[in-house]
Design a protein around this motif. Structure first.
Motif, PDB file in Angstrom:
ATOM      1  N   PHE A   1      24.174  40.072  40.940  1.00 27.28           N
ATOM      2  CA  PHE A   1      24.637  38.698  40.762  1.00 27.28           C
ATOM      3  C   PHE A   1      24.964  38.410  39.301  1.00 27.28           C
ATOM      4  CE2 PHE A   1      21.815  38.555  44.430  1.00 27.28           C
ATOM      5  CZ  PHE A   1      22.527  37.785  45.331  1.00 27.28           C
ATOM      6  N   GLN A   2      25.691  37.306  39.101  1.00 29.91           N
ATOM      7  CA  GLN A   2      26.000  36.857  37.751  1.00 29.91           C
ATOM      8  C   GLN A   2      24.721  36.524  36.986  1.00 29.91           C
ATOM      9  OE1 GLN A   2      28.883  33.764  37.414  1.00 29.91           O
ATOM     10  NE2 GLN A   2      28.046  32.948  35.531  1.00 29.91           N
ATOM     11  N   GLU A   3      23.867  35.757  37.625  1.00 31.04           N
ATOM     12  CA  GLU A   3      22.636  35.325  36.974  1.00 31.04           C
ATOM     13  C   GLU A   3      21.506  36.109  37.632  1.00 31.04           C
ATOM     14  OE1 GLU A   3      19.640  34.384  35.355  1.00 31.04           O
ATOM     15  OE2 GLU A   3      21.384  33.618  34.282  1.00 31.04           O
TER      16      GLU A   3
ATOM     17  N   MET B   1      18.547  35.962  37.629  1.00 33.46           N
ATOM     18  CA  MET B   1      17.432  35.196  38.170  1.00 33.46           C
ATOM     19  C   MET B   1      17.653  34.776  39.626  1.00 33.46           C
ATOM     20  SD  MET B   1      15.164  35.527  36.021  1.00 33.46           S
ATOM     21  CE  MET B   1      13.912  34.486  36.758  1.00 33.46           C
ATOM     22  N   THR B   2      18.923  34.831  40.111  1.00 39.42           N
ATOM     23  CA  THR B   2      19.131  34.552  41.537  1.00 39.42           C
ATOM     24  C   THR B   2      18.471  35.625  42.387  1.00 39.42           C
ATOM     25  OG1 THR B   2      21.388  34.987  40.836  1.00 39.42           O
ATOM     26  CG2 THR B   2      21.101  33.184  42.348  1.00 39.42           C
ATOM     27  N   ALA B   3      18.417  36.845  41.840  1.00 41.31           N
ATOM     28  CA  ALA B   3      17.833  37.935  42.616  1.00 41.31           C
ATOM     29  C   ALA B   3      16.348  38.092  42.336  1.00 41.31           C
ATOM     30  CB  ALA B   3      18.556  39.246  42.302  1.00 41.31           C
ATOM     31  N   LEU B   4      15.885  37.468  41.251  1.00 40.63           N
ATOM     32  CA  LEU B   4      14.497  37.662  40.844  1.00 40.63           C
ATOM     33  C   LEU B   4      13.694  36.377  41.015  1.00 40.63           C
ATOM     34  CD1 LEU B   4      15.125  39.609  37.510  1.00 40.63           C
ATOM     35  CD2 LEU B   4      14.242  40.539  39.647  1.00 40.63           C
ATOM     36  N   SER B   5      12.450  36.522  41.365  1.00 36.92           N
ATOM     37  CA  SER B   5      11.569  35.371  41.454  1.00 36.92           C
ATOM     38  C   SER B   5      10.809  35.234  40.143  1.00 36.92           C
ATOM     39  CB  SER B   5      10.585  35.567  42.604  1.00 36.92           C
ATOM     40  OG  SER B   5       9.444  34.772  42.386  1.00 36.92           O
ATOM     41  N   VAL B   6      10.545  33.991  39.743  1.00 29.87           N
ATOM     42  CA  VAL B   6       9.808  33.782  38.492  1.00 29.87           C
ATOM     43  C   VAL B   6       8.316  34.066  38.673  1.00 29.87           C
ATOM     44  CG1 VAL B   6      11.371  32.097  37.473  1.00 29.87           C
ATOM     45  CG2 VAL B   6       9.584  31.304  39.015  1.00 29.87           C
TER      46      VAL B   6
ATOM     47  N   ALA C   1      10.049  52.838  40.990  1.00 24.95           N
ATOM     48  CA  ALA C   1      10.465  51.632  40.270  1.00 24.95           C
ATOM     49  C   ALA C   1      10.552  51.905  38.771  1.00 24.95           C
ATOM     50  CB  ALA C   1       9.492  50.488  40.552  1.00 24.95           C
ATOM     51  N   ILE C   2       9.560  52.638  38.245  1.00 23.59           N
ATOM     52  CA  ILE C   2       9.585  52.976  36.813  1.00 23.59           C
ATOM     53  C   ILE C   2      10.799  53.849  36.510  1.00 23.59           C
ATOM     54  CG2 ILE C   2       8.383  54.295  35.011  1.00 23.59           C
ATOM     55  CD1 ILE C   2       5.742  53.233  36.204  1.00 23.59           C
ATOM     56  N   GLU C   3      11.054  54.773  37.422  1.00 24.23           N
ATOM     57  CA  GLU C   3      12.213  55.647  37.257  1.00 24.23           C
ATOM     58  C   GLU C   3      13.511  54.830  37.252  1.00 24.23           C
ATOM     59  OE1 GLU C   3      11.877  58.953  40.055  1.00 24.23           O
ATOM     60  OE2 GLU C   3      14.075  58.897  40.176  1.00 24.23           O
ATOM     61  N   LEU C   4      13.581  53.854  38.158  1.00 23.93           N
ATOM     62  CA  LEU C   4      14.774  52.999  38.218  1.00 23.93           C
ATOM     63  C   LEU C   4      14.951  52.220  36.916  1.00 23.93           C
ATOM     64  CD1 LEU C   4      14.574  51.545  41.844  1.00 23.93           C
ATOM     65  CD2 LEU C   4      16.530  52.775  40.885  1.00 23.93           C
ATOM     66  N   LEU C   5      13.859  51.681  36.405  1.00 23.87           N
ATOM     67  CA  LEU C   5      13.945  50.924  35.155  1.00 23.87           C
ATOM     68  C   LEU C   5      14.399  51.836  34.020  1.00 23.87           C
ATOM     69  CD1 LEU C   5      10.775  48.639  35.370  1.00 23.87           C
ATOM     70  CD2 LEU C   5      13.153  47.973  35.688  1.00 23.87           C
ATOM     71  N   ARG C   6      13.922  53.080  34.041  1.00 24.88           N
ATOM     72  CA  ARG C   6      14.353  54.020  33.001  1.00 24.88           C
ATOM     73  C   ARG C   6      15.833  54.322  33.172  1.00 24.88           C
ATOM     74  NH1 ARG C   6      10.594  57.775  33.422  1.00 24.88           N
ATOM     75  NH2 ARG C   6       9.303  56.830  31.815  1.00 24.88           N
ATOM     76  N   GLU C   7      16.263  54.500  34.423  1.00 28.03           N
ATOM     77  CA  GLU C   7      17.662  54.808  34.703  1.00 28.03           C
ATOM     78  C   GLU C   7      18.607  53.736  34.180  1.00 28.03           C
ATOM     79  OE1 GLU C   7      18.912  55.468  38.827  1.00 28.03           O
ATOM     80  OE2 GLU C   7      17.639  57.244  38.787  1.00 28.03           O
TER      81      GLU C   7
ATOM     82  N   ARG D   1      19.637  44.143  33.500  1.00 31.89           N
ATOM     83  CA  ARG D   1      19.322  45.539  33.817  1.00 31.89           C
ATOM     84  C   ARG D   1      18.339  45.613  34.974  1.00 31.89           C
ATOM     85  NH1 ARG D   1      20.609  49.324  29.580  1.00 31.89           N
ATOM     86  NH2 ARG D   1      21.864  48.170  28.090  1.00 31.89           N
ATOM     87  N   VAL D   2      17.361  44.710  34.976  1.00 31.67           N
ATOM     88  CA  VAL D   2      16.419  44.665  36.096  1.00 31.67           C
ATOM     89  C   VAL D   2      17.178  44.322  37.381  1.00 31.67           C
ATOM     90  CG1 VAL D   2      14.432  43.471  37.090  1.00 31.67           C
ATOM     91  CG2 VAL D   2      14.415  44.099  34.673  1.00 31.67           C
ATOM     92  N   GLY D   3      18.114  43.371  37.271  1.00 32.74           N
ATOM     93  CA  GLY D   3      18.939  43.015  38.431  1.00 32.74           C
ATOM     94  C   GLY D   3      19.684  44.229  38.964  1.00 32.74           C
ATOM     95  N   ILE D   4      20.181  45.055  38.063  1.00 30.88           N
ATOM     96  CA  ILE D   4      20.892  46.264  38.482  1.00 30.88           C
ATOM     97  C   ILE D   4      19.910  47.262  39.101  1.00 30.88           C
ATOM     98  CG2 ILE D   4      22.259  48.237  37.659  1.00 30.88           C
ATOM     99  CD1 ILE D   4      23.468  46.291  35.568  1.00 30.88           C
ATOM    100  N   ALA D   5      18.739  47.378  38.507  1.00 32.43           N
ATOM    101  CA  ALA D   5      17.718  48.270  39.081  1.00 32.43           C
ATOM    102  C   ALA D   5      17.375  47.824  40.505  1.00 32.43           C
ATOM    103  CB  ALA D   5      16.466  48.284  38.203  1.00 32.43           C
TER     104      ALA D   5
END
Ligand code: ATP
Ligand code: ATP
Ligand code: SF4
Ligand code: MG
Ligand code: MG
Lengths: 332, 332
Positions: free
Chosen positions: A105-107, A109-114, A141-147, A171-175
């Motif tokens: 998504f553009q933002e 935070m739409t994909a992430l919860s606070v 998940a750690i691997e994805l964040l590294r990727e 980047r987290v959104g992409i992960a």
């Protein structure tokens, strides 16, 4: 080598039933996504870019309704499946959403919860699409964040989204989008909210991941610079239709639709001369509830031919073929 | 003749912590900014999100009280005043000379007022008689290329671009000495943005407007500004005439910013350079040159000694220890 077509969208039509009448947000949109290639979708606000993305994933907001068309996964193969025919809440569709097809998504935070850590959310996404233990999902998940280029992912995994900068959040959104190991990724204005420097990093990341995983990428943007930098082919949309489809180099040098040409001339350029004026497109995009007759662009078009352009619609594009939907083109 | 001379402007926000809410640190949002704007000149303020652009403009408008520094303003009556220290009461009569164009054309216009009254509001407040107000409103509508009938309609009847024209007409109603525009076109769609950019260029020519143009879009800035000031973590790192800045940047941060902008030209693909690292935190700016953790040219000296903004060529200022010895790439 014949490239594999991952997704074929055909004659997609979406209506919003509003009190004031029917808004025809999409009126027969067709295009193909190919493995390892990037299709850019460009057009002004309201032309239907996001509705297209959301229709494919079957998450169109109410009161929107898909009234026609197909979105064929693995078209022409034994596994061909029409996403539009599926129940959006079915297990199968839920598996595809975030599984075969990732969404950015553009933002972010739409994909992430606070309320949850970045790690919890990615782990959940990983487990939704893979049969993994908690511990194995955490490693993944750690691997994805590294990727996706997040430094010190072992630490960052326990951060809350608000503790990260905009660039790290995206980047987290992409992960998250990659958690189900998709081979199709739809990115809806993934860098619009970012600074240019961060945008450059995120675009570079998308390019690298696409190359490594042979992803079919659909990149929605209104930034012609991003299109030039990233895409192989481009679909230009106007009022719910694809009005031009072209390889990226041709789009910028020999665009065929008057709207594309006007749009390109109206874009401010980093290469401008001092005080350089821009060519403007007369008027504004009409509301899709009040679509002009004939070619919907005719009231703003510099090549308007009275009696022709306002009387009938030019032939739609044939999917996969470069061209423009315009009476200046040979009509079948 | 300068309309505005800002020197050593600072705006710090205290950070409180603990039970007693003791001050434990400061966000150095603006940390020693100096620049001037000549009569008839447009100065752009650019930089990544959070670098302090809006804080500078809000200090000039005295929507924020600066921590220290001076803001000398020439209201055109022979004597300059220091906006930084003037009591609120003394500010009121100066307001008419200092006007603002807002980013969001939707929230900045009162939906219950007719457009004519919105534009006439500053005239009324400043005691312009009704008959003159009427004539002036018509003149202003014409200036921003809106039909006279717009006068009797409400904002909701207008598109984003038209509302931005209305906002511009209101800002110009009293012939202000200085217009502060914070991201005036960034919320607008391409074709509308092009129209407003052209309008601003027209107004600069016709009215010899003096303007502070805050923006993060370097392409837009190249079209509209005479000079550019680049900010990084609360400080100006480079100031130069627009074309010179883009062609031959003298600060590595400017080079980094320019290199990150994707040009709308697929032939230039791949030139986009990615900056490493994230923007520094204004609560803990790095020692020495704040840009050093991201700078490809950093040396030992840069990590300890803070460079001052110095004149590196006639009319060109940069704050970099190595400004005279390194060759930086611009965009031609
Ligand atoms: N929730 C909704 N309710 C009513 N109409 C909607 C809704 N979502 C979209 N639409 C209609 O569909 C059209 C297409 O919207 P869409 O969000 O796809 O545009 P877009 O091309 O993504 O624009 P933008 O560049 O602003 O993101 C809009 O013009 C709008 O009229
Ligand atoms: N009231 C406040 N308290 C503490 N810090 C603040 C406050 N207002 C702004 N800041 C901080 O000051 C810095 C400068 O903010 P400012 O809004 O001026 O940035 P900007 O350059 O306009 O950014 P953008 O491009 O995102 O608009 C930011 O780091 C911001 O977090
Ligand atoms: S069909 Fe006619 S009106 Fe439509 S874009 Fe082509 S020339 Fe213009
Ligand atoms: Mg959208
Ligand atoms: Mg700001």
């Amino acid at each position: 080598m014949v490239e594999r077509t991952s997704l074929a969208v055909r004659d997609l039509a979406v209506h919003f039933e509003m009190e004031q009448g029917t808004v025809r947000a999409l009126e027969g949109v067709s295009f193909d996504l190919h493995a390892g290639r990037t299709l850019g979708i460009v057009g002004e606000s309201g032309c239907g870019k996001s509705v297209t993305a959301r229709s494919i994933l079957r998450i169109v907001d109410r009161p929107g309704r898909i009234v026609g068309g197909q979105a064929l996964l693995d078209p022409g193969t034994a596994e061909e499946a029409d996403l539009i025919a599926m129940d959006p809440e079915s297990r199968r569709m839920r598996g595809i959403r975030g599984g075969r097809i990732g969404l950015i998504f553009q933002e972010p935070m739409t994909a992430l919860s606070v309320h949850y850590t970045v790690g919890n959310q990615i782990i959940e996404a990983v487990r939704a699409h893979n049969d993994l233990s908690k511990a194995a999902a955490r490693d993944r998940a750690i691997e994805l964040l590294r990727e996706v280029g997040i430094p010190r992912p072992e630490l960052r995994i326990d951060a809350y989204p608000f503790q990260l900068s905009g660039g790290l959040r995206q980047r987290v959104g992409i992960a998250m989008a990659l958690a189900g190991d998709p081979d199709i990724v739809i990115a809806d204005e993934p860098t619009t909210a970012l600074d240019v420097t961060t945008q450059a990093q995120v675009l570079d990341l998308l390019r690298r991941l696409q190359r490594e995983k042979n992803i079919a990428l659909m990149l929605i943007t209104h930034d012609m610079g991003v299109i030039a930098e990233m895409c192989d082919e481009v679909a230009v949309m106007y009022l719910g239709r694809v009005v031009e489809y072209a390889p990226v180099a041709d789009l910028f040098t020999t665009s065929r639709h008057p709207y594309t040409r006007a749009l390109l001339r109206a874009v401010p350029s980093i290469l401008a001369t001092p005080r350089q004026r821009l060519a403007t497109i007369g008027g504004a995009v009409p509301h899709p509830g009040a679509r002009p007759s004939g070619c919907a662009f005719h009231p703003r078009c510099s090549d308007f031919m009275p009696g022709r352009c306002d009387a009938a619609s030019p032939a739609p594009l044939r999917p996969g073929e470069a061209g423009a939907s315009c009476f200046l083109e040979a009509q079948p | 003749m300068n309309v505005l001379e800002v020197s050593d402007l600072k705006k710090h926000y205290p950070i409180h912590a603990g039970l007693l809410r003791r001050e434990v640190g400061r966000v150095r949002a603006v940390d020693g900014v100096s620049f001037h704007i000549a009569q008839g000149e447009t100065l752009a303020l650019v930089g990544e999100s959070g670098c302090g652009k809006t804080t500078v403009s809000r200090c000039i408008l005295r929507a924020l009280a600066p921590t220290s520094g001076s803001i000398r303003f020439d209201p055109g009556q022979g004597e300059t005043v220091d906006l930084a220290t003037l009591p609120k009461r003394a500010l009121r009569p100066l307001r008419r000379h200092l006007q603002m164009i807002f980013q969001d054309p939707y929230s900045s216009l009162n939906p219950r007022m007719m457009v004519g009254d919105i534009i006439a509001e500053p005239l009324r407040v400043n005691g312009v008689p009704a008959a003159e107000r009427h004539a002036r409103v018509l003149e202003l509508l014409d200036l921003v290329q809106m039909p006279a009938v717009a006068r009797t309609r409400f904002p909701h009847a207008f598109s984003g671009g038209q509302r931005q024209r209305i906002g511009i007409a209101r800002a110009l109603a009293l012939n202000p000495r200085l217009v502060v525009a914070d991201e005036p076109v960034s919320a607008l769609d391409v074709s509308v943005q092009a129209q407003i950019i052209n309008l601003l260029l027209d107004l600069q020519d016709r009215l010899k407007l003096s303007m502070l143009f805050v923006a993060h879009d370097l392409s837009v800035v190249r079209h509209v500004s005479d000079r550019v000031a680049v900010m990084y973590v609360g400080r100006i790192v480079e100031v130069a005439p627009t074309d010179a800045l883009y062609r031959t940047p003298r600060h590595p941060y400017t080079e980094t910013l320019l290199a990150a902008v994707p040009a709308p030209d697929p032939m230039r693909r791949g030139r986009q350079m990615k900056a490493s690292g994230d923007v520094a935190d204004p609560a803990k700016p790095p020692p020495g040159c704040a840009f050093h953790p991201r700078c490809p040219y950093a040396q030992d000296r840069c990590r300890v000694e803070r460079p001052e903004l110095t004149e590196v060529a006639p009319g060109r200022w940069a704050s970099c220890h190595r400004a005279q010895e390194i060759e930086l790439a611009g965009v031609a």
